[in-house]
Design a protein around this motif. Structure first.
Motif, PDB file in Angstrom:
ATOM      1  N   PRO A  24       1.169   3.761   3.263  1.00 32.99           N
ATOM      2  CA  PRO A  24       1.134   2.390   2.762  1.00 32.99           C
ATOM      3  C   PRO A  24      -0.081   1.633   3.294  1.00 32.99           C
ATOM      4  CG  PRO A  24       3.182   2.850   3.964  1.00 32.99           C
ATOM      5  CD  PRO A  24       2.279   4.000   4.183  1.00 32.99           C
ATOM      6  N   SER A  25      -0.410   0.581   2.596  1.00 29.92           N
ATOM      7  CA  SER A  25      -1.502  -0.276   3.013  1.00 29.92           C
ATOM      8  C   SER A  25      -1.268  -0.726   4.453  1.00 29.92           C
ATOM      9  CB  SER A  25      -1.522  -1.482   2.077  1.00 29.92           C
ATOM     10  OG  SER A  25      -2.596  -2.300   2.403  1.00 29.92           O
ATOM     11  N   ASP A  26      -2.277  -0.574   5.290  1.00 29.38           N
ATOM     12  CA  ASP A  26      -2.076  -0.985   6.690  1.00 29.38           C
ATOM     13  C   ASP A  26      -2.955  -2.165   7.040  1.00 29.38           C
ATOM     14  OD1 ASP A  26      -4.255   0.604   6.358  1.00 29.38           O
ATOM     15  OD2 ASP A  26      -3.780   2.020   7.949  1.00 29.38           O
ATOM     16  N   LYS A  27      -2.371  -3.315   6.907  1.00 26.15           N
ATOM     17  CA  LYS A  27      -3.087  -4.540   7.282  1.00 26.15           C
ATOM     18  C   LYS A  27      -3.283  -4.530   8.797  1.00 26.15           C
ATOM     19  CE  LYS A  27      -2.615  -6.235   3.032  1.00 26.15           C
ATOM     20  NZ  LYS A  27      -2.581  -4.878   2.442  1.00 26.15           N
ATOM     21  N   ILE A  28      -4.418  -5.062   9.209  1.00 22.08           N
ATOM     22  CA  ILE A  28      -4.732  -5.068  10.639  1.00 22.08           C
ATOM     23  C   ILE A  28      -3.680  -5.835  11.441  1.00 22.08           C
ATOM     24  CG2 ILE A  28      -6.394  -5.946  12.352  1.00 22.08           C
ATOM     25  CD1 ILE A  28      -7.349  -3.456  10.868  1.00 22.08           C
ATOM     26  N   SER A  29      -3.157  -5.188  12.451  1.00 23.53           N
ATOM     27  CA  SER A  29      -2.229  -5.850  13.359  1.00 23.53           C
ATOM     28  C   SER A  29      -2.754  -5.610  14.763  1.00 23.53           C
ATOM     29  CB  SER A  29      -0.838  -5.239  13.218  1.00 23.53           C
ATOM     30  OG  SER A  29      -0.869  -3.917  13.709  1.00 23.53           O
ATOM     31  N   THR A  30      -2.184  -6.272  15.721  1.00 21.32           N
ATOM     32  CA  THR A  30      -2.663  -6.066  17.101  1.00 21.32           C
ATOM     33  C   THR A  30      -2.476  -4.606  17.491  1.00 21.32           C
ATOM     34  OG1 THR A  30      -0.505  -6.789  17.802  1.00 21.32           O
ATOM     35  CG2 THR A  30      -2.298  -8.378  18.029  1.00 21.32           C
ATOM     36  N   HIS A  31      -1.452  -3.995  16.883  1.00 21.36           N
ATOM     37  CA  HIS A  31      -1.148  -2.619  17.231  1.00 21.36           C
ATOM     38  C   HIS A  31      -2.217  -1.648  16.734  1.00 21.36           C
ATOM     39  CE1 HIS A  31       1.412   0.545  18.506  1.00 21.36           C
ATOM     40  NE2 HIS A  31       1.249   1.137  17.343  1.00 21.36           N
ATOM     41  N   THR A  32      -2.552  -1.728  15.443  1.00 21.25           N
ATOM     42  CA  THR A  32      -3.588  -0.815  14.940  1.00 21.25           C
ATOM     43  C   THR A  32      -4.934  -1.145  15.578  1.00 21.25           C
ATOM     44  OG1 THR A  32      -3.900  -2.191  13.005  1.00 21.25           O
ATOM     45  CG2 THR A  32      -2.534  -0.238  12.726  1.00 21.25           C
ATOM     46  N   ASN A  47      -5.464   3.493   6.168  1.00 19.75           N
ATOM     47  CA  ASN A  47      -4.915   4.238   5.029  1.00 19.75           C
ATOM     48  C   ASN A  47      -5.629   3.837   3.738  1.00 19.75           C
ATOM     49  OD1 ASN A  47      -3.170   5.249   6.914  1.00 19.75           O
ATOM     50  ND2 ASN A  47      -1.365   4.134   6.184  1.00 19.75           N
ATOM     51  N   ASP A  48      -5.891   2.525   3.596  1.00 21.26           N
ATOM     52  CA  ASP A  48      -6.569   2.044   2.386  1.00 21.26           C
ATOM     53  C   ASP A  48      -7.986   2.585   2.282  1.00 21.26           C
ATOM     54  OD1 ASP A  48      -4.455   0.568   1.371  1.00 21.26           O
ATOM     55  OD2 ASP A  48      -4.916  -1.141   2.659  1.00 21.26           O
ATOM     56  N   GLU A  49      -8.684   2.622   3.400  1.00 16.09           N
ATOM     57  CA  GLU A  49     -10.062   3.146   3.375  1.00 16.09           C
ATOM     58  C   GLU A  49     -10.067   4.610   2.925  1.00 16.09           C
ATOM     59  OE1 GLU A  49     -11.889   0.341   6.951  1.00 16.09           O
ATOM     60  OE2 GLU A  49     -11.260   2.389   7.405  1.00 16.09           O
ATOM     61  N   CYS A  50      -9.135   5.396   3.454  1.00 17.50           N
ATOM     62  CA  CYS A  50      -9.071   6.811   3.065  1.00 17.50           C
ATOM     63  C   CYS A  50      -8.745   6.946   1.579  1.00 17.50           C
ATOM     64  CB  CYS A  50      -8.020   7.559   3.894  1.00 17.50           C
ATOM     65  SG  CYS A  50      -8.522   7.838   5.605  1.00 17.50           S
ATOM     66  N   ARG A  51      -7.804   6.132   1.096  1.00 16.97           N
ATOM     67  CA  ARG A  51      -7.410   6.209  -0.320  1.00 16.97           C
ATOM     68  C   ARG A  51      -8.594   5.834  -1.215  1.00 16.97           C
ATOM     69  NH1 ARG A  51      -2.154   4.868  -0.206  1.00 16.97           N
ATOM     70  NH2 ARG A  51      -2.835   2.893   0.647  1.00 16.97           N
ATOM     71  N   GLN A  52      -9.288   4.764  -0.836  1.00 21.77           N
ATOM     72  CA  GLN A  52     -10.449   4.337  -1.629  1.00 21.77           C
ATOM     73  C   GLN A  52     -11.523   5.426  -1.662  1.00 21.77           C
ATOM     74  OE1 GLN A  52     -11.311   1.712  -3.541  1.00 21.77           O
ATOM     75  NE2 GLN A  52      -9.293   0.778  -3.363  1.00 21.77           N
ATOM     76  N   GLN A  53     -11.763   6.024  -0.512  1.00 22.88           N
ATOM     77  CA  GLN A  53     -12.798   7.059  -0.448  1.00 22.88           C
ATOM     78  C   GLN A  53     -12.427   8.250  -1.324  1.00 22.88           C
ATOM     79  OE1 GLN A  53     -13.768   8.380   3.541  1.00 22.88           O
ATOM     80  NE2 GLN A  53     -15.197   9.889   2.725  1.00 22.88           N
ATOM     81  N   PHE A  54     -11.158   8.606  -1.277  1.00 26.97           N
ATOM     82  CA  PHE A  54     -10.674   9.718  -2.113  1.00 26.97           C
ATOM     83  C   PHE A  54     -10.867   9.399  -3.592  1.00 26.97           C
ATOM     84  CE2 PHE A  54      -7.192  11.347  -4.755  1.00 26.97           C
ATOM     85  CZ  PHE A  54      -7.389  12.715  -4.609  1.00 26.97           C
ATOM     86  N   LEU A  55     -10.460   8.197  -4.006  1.00 24.31           N
ATOM     87  CA  LEU A  55     -10.568   7.827  -5.423  1.00 24.31           C
ATOM     88  C   LEU A  55     -12.032   7.849  -5.852  1.00 24.31           C
ATOM     89  CD1 LEU A  55      -7.992   4.882  -5.512  1.00 24.31           C
ATOM     90  CD2 LEU A  55      -7.711   7.152  -6.534  1.00 24.31           C
ATOM     91  N   ASP A  56     -12.870   7.328  -4.974  1.00 21.23           N
ATOM     92  CA  ASP A  56     -14.283   7.247  -5.311  1.00 21.23           C
ATOM     93  C   ASP A  56     -14.922   8.628  -5.490  1.00 21.23           C
ATOM     94  OD1 ASP A  56     -16.028   5.146  -5.846  1.00 21.23           O
ATOM     95  OD2 ASP A  56     -17.189   5.609  -4.041  1.00 21.23           O
ATOM     96  N   MET A  57     -14.501   9.561  -4.670  1.00 22.63           N
ATOM     97  CA  MET A  57     -15.100  10.898  -4.732  1.00 22.63           C
ATOM     98  C   MET A  57     -14.499  11.749  -5.850  1.00 22.63           C
ATOM     99  SD  MET A  57     -15.340  11.801  -0.687  1.00 22.63           S
ATOM    100  CE  MET A  57     -16.182  13.376  -0.783  1.00 22.63           C
ATOM    101  N   TYR A  58     -13.192  11.595  -6.121  1.00 21.83           N
ATOM    102  CA  TYR A  58     -12.539  12.597  -6.978  1.00 21.83           C
ATOM    103  C   TYR A  58     -12.108  12.121  -8.359  1.00 21.83           C
ATOM    104  CZ  TYR A  58     -13.114  15.539  -3.041  1.00 21.83           C
ATOM    105  OH  TYR A  58     -13.705  16.258  -2.049  1.00 21.83           O
ATOM    106  N   VAL A  59     -11.878  10.817  -8.559  1.00 26.47           N
ATOM    107  CA  VAL A  59     -11.494  10.381  -9.908  1.00 26.47           C
ATOM    108  C   VAL A  59     -12.567  10.783 -10.934  1.00 26.47           C
ATOM    109  CG1 VAL A  59     -11.017   8.381 -11.384  1.00 26.47           C
ATOM    110  CG2 VAL A  59      -9.908   8.586  -9.150  1.00 26.47           C
ATOM    111  N   PRO A  60     -13.860  10.532 -10.657  1.00 25.42           N
ATOM    112  CA  PRO A  60     -14.875  10.962 -11.644  1.00 25.42           C
ATOM    113  C   PRO A  60     -14.838  12.475 -11.899  1.00 25.42           C
ATOM    114  CG  PRO A  60     -15.847   9.483 -10.004  1.00 25.42           C
ATOM    115  CD  PRO A  60     -14.476   9.812  -9.522  1.00 25.42           C
ATOM    116  N   ASP A  86       4.823   3.211  -5.738  1.00 33.80           N
ATOM    117  CA  ASP A  86       6.224   2.867  -5.476  1.00 33.80           C
ATOM    118  C   ASP A  86       6.561   3.209  -4.022  1.00 33.80           C
ATOM    119  OD1 ASP A  86       8.930   2.659  -5.289  1.00 33.80           O
ATOM    120  OD2 ASP A  86       9.390   3.873  -7.059  1.00 33.80           O
ATOM    121  N   TRP A  87       6.444   2.212  -3.161  1.00 29.87           N
ATOM    122  CA  TRP A  87       6.644   2.483  -1.727  1.00 29.87           C
ATOM    123  C   TRP A  87       8.106   2.663  -1.361  1.00 29.87           C
ATOM    124  CZ3 TRP A  87       2.615   4.555  -0.008  1.00 29.87           C
ATOM    125  CH2 TRP A  87       1.355   4.127  -0.410  1.00 29.87           C
ATOM    126  N   GLU A  88       8.985   2.208  -2.250  1.00 28.80           N
ATOM    127  CA  GLU A  88      10.408   2.451  -1.999  1.00 28.80           C
ATOM    128  C   GLU A  88      10.706   3.944  -2.100  1.00 28.80           C
ATOM    129  OE1 GLU A  88      12.727   0.489  -0.786  1.00 28.80           O
ATOM    130  OE2 GLU A  88      11.017  -0.881  -0.586  1.00 28.80           O
TER     131      GLU A  88
END
Lengths: 211, 332
Positions: free
Chosen positions: B219-227, B240-253, B282-284
């Motif tokens: 899931p999207s991980d918004k910055i918290s004191t913990h991360t 997690n979002d950065e990894c997902r974006q990088q994946f989409l950018d490299m492989y969707v095309p 669907d995160w549920e």
């Protein structure tokens, strides 16, 4: 008792019970002890630490090590394994200090001396990297081996961490007698990315789509 | 193969662990990481660092073992000798990766027996995506190419982390993954540019696997004191979002160029932000599957347990002469 139904015919043939519950426990050392593995990629290169295997004996440790650490790559000329407990480890130095600067003659004065045997010495030159074999020397105790290592191997570049072990504690699979173990490595091209070329196929496909 | 989703839990327990650390040692530890030096097993480290690393490396190891199951099932049915050889080699690599990772986690003080126990009893997690079935050969091709691609994005990031043994294991793993990626791509190209029936089979696999693939990075991980602290300690190297974006950018095309469609009509790259936009996964469902209620959670663990139980007599026989040997944690 009902059995697990799977898409995989092999799993169906296992007749696994459908329900297990969650309790599961293993006995101590069910996975055996660990052996440290050193690999020599080419005859003229030093042995390098690659990791561990769990094994019930050093012969089994070698077999696992061969699969785990020398099945990929272009060549291998030898594998050493040693029970982790048989490796003596120095502390790490800080701030680019040399571990040899901390070894003084007093170290041998109080040591119990036994018969002279051979010791293997490994250096770590940088945190994060692997220990590499520096050489073999003779000594009458670990302490004397450290002192001798200082005289033999201390140089300009600081050594951050030392491993030292008796040569007789290693199982060494190397040399002419064992050379054919790794003979087939170059034949396994299907394990290399370079064996899977597809650019032409994609080009052709795109050209067909556009025409 | 591991996507990094759902690794870190922020909880009061963790804050508690951090509270009573020696401030001088902690400062030295953080200075070492800030200098770009690796942490080695005998170094002092905060309890929270040790705990989160064990958790992450162990989950990664379990994912390699369980991840070998959906692909392994296709070895006997792979189309042709060459594909069979390659798939066997790939599955062997995945199991080998688990060995490397378990070894790295052991340097932090958790025994291999305990890790296997926690996997089989359901206490430890592994990548959610392996709880889905591979109906056809094309499903196994999707995994080999795109799940591995996703894992590489995550693993390359983590290989720049601070813990020496984990980084060394990842360097080796990433080198081996390059074959997986090329092999998987080769398989997908073959189907996607083949007969109408092959194309249909590949498209159906993409349709089935897209949702789990989007879940793969967590899931999207918004910055918290913990991360924040785990980022500072170089445990977590990318969100997690950065990894997902990088994946989409490299492989969707690369997916699109094969004439395949992706089952998300909102998927497009926003030219202004440079970010990919997509339907919120669907995160549920993700949570439900993580907690044990996916299509194959039960089967995966049952198979792992069966292998463990039915192999026990072999290990007992082998251990006969080594019972008095002393266990020492791996050195590096």
């Amino acid at each position: 008792m009902s059995t697990l139904k799977s898409l995989d015919p092999r799993i169906n043939r296992l007749n696994i019970p459908a329900e297990f519950g969650t309790s599961f426990s293993k006995t101590e050392k069910d996975q055996f002890i660990t052996y440290e593995v050193f690999v020599q990629p080419k005859v003229d290169k030093p042995y390098q630490h690659e990791g561990i295997v769990h094994a019930p004996s050093e012969e089994m440790a070698f077999l696992f090590a061969k699969e785990q650490f020398s099945r990929r790559g272009i060549s291998c000329s030898g594998v050493w394994v040693i029970n982790t407990s048989n490796v003596k480890v120095s502390p790490f130095t800080e701030n680019q200090e040399d571990i040899y600067d901390y070894i003084h003659q007093e170290i041998i004065e109080e040591a119990n001396l036994n018969d002279k045997v051979s010791y293997e010495v490994f250096h770590l030159m940088k945190r994060g990297k692997q220990h590499k074999h520096e050489g073999q020397l003779e000594a009458r105790s670990y302490e004397e081996a450290l002192w001798n290592a200082k005289n033999e191997y201390a140089g300009e570049k600081p050594v951050m961490n030392l491993w030292i072990a008796k040569a007789e504690d290693f199982l060494k699979i190397e040399g002419e007698d064992f050379a054919d173990i790794w003979d087939t490595l170059p034949q396994k091209k299907y394990r290399d990315a370079i064996d899977y070329k597809a650019t032409e196929k994609i080009k052709k496909f795109k050209a067909e789509q556009n025409s | 193969m591991y996507g990094g989703g759902q690794v870190f839990e922020s909880s009061s327990v963790n804050n508690e662990l951090l509270k009573d650390e020696d401030p001088i040692k902690l400062a030295e530890f953080e200075a070492r990481i800030a200098r770009g030096e690796k942490i080695e097993p005998s170094d002092w480290m905060p309890k929270l660092y040790r705990k989160q690393l064990i958790r992450m490396i162990e989950q990664h190891g379990h994912s390699e073992i369980i991840g070998a199951l959906p692909e392994g099932t296709w070895i006997t049915r792979a189309p042709g000798f060459k594909r069979k050889l390659a798939l066997m080699a790939k599955v062997q690599d995945e199991v080998g990766h688990a060995q490397l990772l378990y070894g790295a986690a052991e340097t932090l003080g958790k025994s291999r027996e305990q890790m296997i126990e926690d996997l089989i009893s359901g206490k430890s997690k592994y990548s959610n995506i392996f709880n889905y079935p591979t109906f056809t050969w094309a499903d196994s091709c999707f995994i080999s190419w795109l799940v591995d691609a996703g894992a590489i994005v995550n693993q390359l990031a983590n290989a720049r982390g601070s813990y020496g043994p984990y980084c060394r294991a990842l360097d080796r793993i990433c080198a081996e993954e390059s074959f997986h990626l090329k092999y998987g791509h080769h398989c997908v190209i073959h189907l996607a540019t083949g007969t109408p029936k092959q194309r249909k089979m590949m498209q159906e696999a993409v349709d089935r696997w897209w949702a789990p693939m989007m879940h793969f990075f967590g899931p999207s991980d918004k910055i918290s004191t913990h991360t924040e602290i785990l980022t500072k300690w170089k445990v977590k190297m990318a969100t997690n979002d950065e990894c997902r974006q990088q994946f989409l950018d490299m492989y969707v095309p690369k997916i699109w160029e094969l004439g395949l469609t992706i089952p998300d009509d909102k998927l497009k790259k926003n030219d202004e932000t440079g970010e990919w936009e997509f339907t919120e996964p669907d995160w549920e469902e993700f949570k439900r599957v993580i907690n044990g209620d996916g299509p194959l959670n039960k089967e995966r663990l049952a198979v792992r347990r069966t292998a463990e139980e039915r192999g026990a007599w072999v290990r007992r026989a082998l251990a006969k002469n080594s019972e008095d040997q002393e266990y020492t944690a791996p050195l590096a």
